[in-house]
Design an enzyme around this catalytic site. Sequence first.
Site, short mmCIF file in Angstrom:
data_model
loop_
_atom_site.label_atom_id
_atom_site.label_comp_id
_atom_site.label_asym_id
_atom_site.label_seq_id
_atom_site.Cartn_x
_atom_site.Cartn_y
_atom_site.Cartn_z
N GLY A 144 -1.45 -82.53 31.22
CA GLY A 144 -0.40 -83.54 31.08
C GLY A 144 -0.16 -84.02 29.66
O GLY A 144 0.98 -84.02 29.18
N TYR A 154 -18.94 -89.71 29.46
CA TYR A 154 -17.57 -89.80 28.98
C TYR A 154 -17.48 -90.85 27.87
O TYR A 154 -16.91 -90.60 26.79
CB TYR A 154 -16.62 -90.16 30.12
CG TYR A 154 -15.15 -89.98 29.76
CD1 TYR A 154 -14.63 -88.69 29.61
CD2 TYR A 154 -14.32 -91.07 29.57
CE1 TYR A 154 -13.28 -88.51 29.27
CE2 TYR A 154 -12.98 -90.90 29.24
CZ TYR A 154 -12.47 -89.62 29.09
OH TYR A 154 -11.15 -89.45 28.75
N ILE A 189 -3.69 -93.02 31.69
CA ILE A 189 -2.41 -92.33 31.55
C ILE A 189 -2.19 -91.46 32.80
O ILE A 189 -3.14 -90.93 33.37
CB ILE A 189 -2.40 -91.43 30.30
CG1 ILE A 189 -2.75 -92.23 29.04
CG2 ILE A 189 -1.05 -90.73 30.14
CD1 ILE A 189 -1.71 -93.24 28.61
#
Length: 260
Positions: free
Chosen positions: A18, A158, A193
């Site tokens: 994306g 992460y 997002i």
Amino acid sequence: MSGRLEGKRALITGAAGGLGSAMAWRMAEEGARLALTDVDGDGAKGLADAINAAHPDAAVAFAHDVTSEDQWKSVVADAVSALGGLSVLVNNAGVGGPLTFVEEDTIENWRRQYEINLLSVMLGCKHAMPHLRAAAPASIINISSLAGLVAAPGMGPYNATKAAVWMYTKTIALEAAKMEWNVRCNSIHPVFIKTAILDPFVAMAHGDEARAHERLSRGIPLKRIGDPDDVAWAAVYLASDESKFVTGTEFKIDGGTTAQ
């Protein structure tokens, strides 16, 4: 097209996803020529074909495992050959992982995120730098995350890898400045997002995407999650000579989250 990136030649990793796709489209529209890479080689080629249909000869594509140094060497060489040089590197490839607390975490989970999120950034900077120097003024854009600045439970690898990308970006910016290479290096830190990286949150909402997005947006002052173009336009700015005095900084695209 306003030509903000006319004459720029950019390599974008993770381009089939994306964020990568959005950055590729916006950069092509602004006049850049692109080398699009992804572990999903067919996805990268499909994107290049679509961009070329709208902007002839704007893009080439390569299958690319960003954790492989040998593949970095060959992809950079092939991109430079196809584009006639390289003036922009976008280290965009990245992965999330399961929400896992420390006692349940695994070496495999950490290693996967380390290699894709962080090691790939080092390899990209290392092997692209000679070509960026030759094409200066040049720009490196590393896609980090708000999770590299603000921690959360269950996201240890992460948080850690994205924070390391943030700090490594500053190191590269200072090295390039010290050596007077005229290669800038900045990081982008998006909050949530609308991309596949939100899939685990959608799964936690039993597949209800709207419900998941509403939950995620509660802590964001602008009360929505971001669109890929919110990141893509920042990348266009950092790739352009408009940002010629911007290096070693972090661009927060977070709807005001860190202002609270």
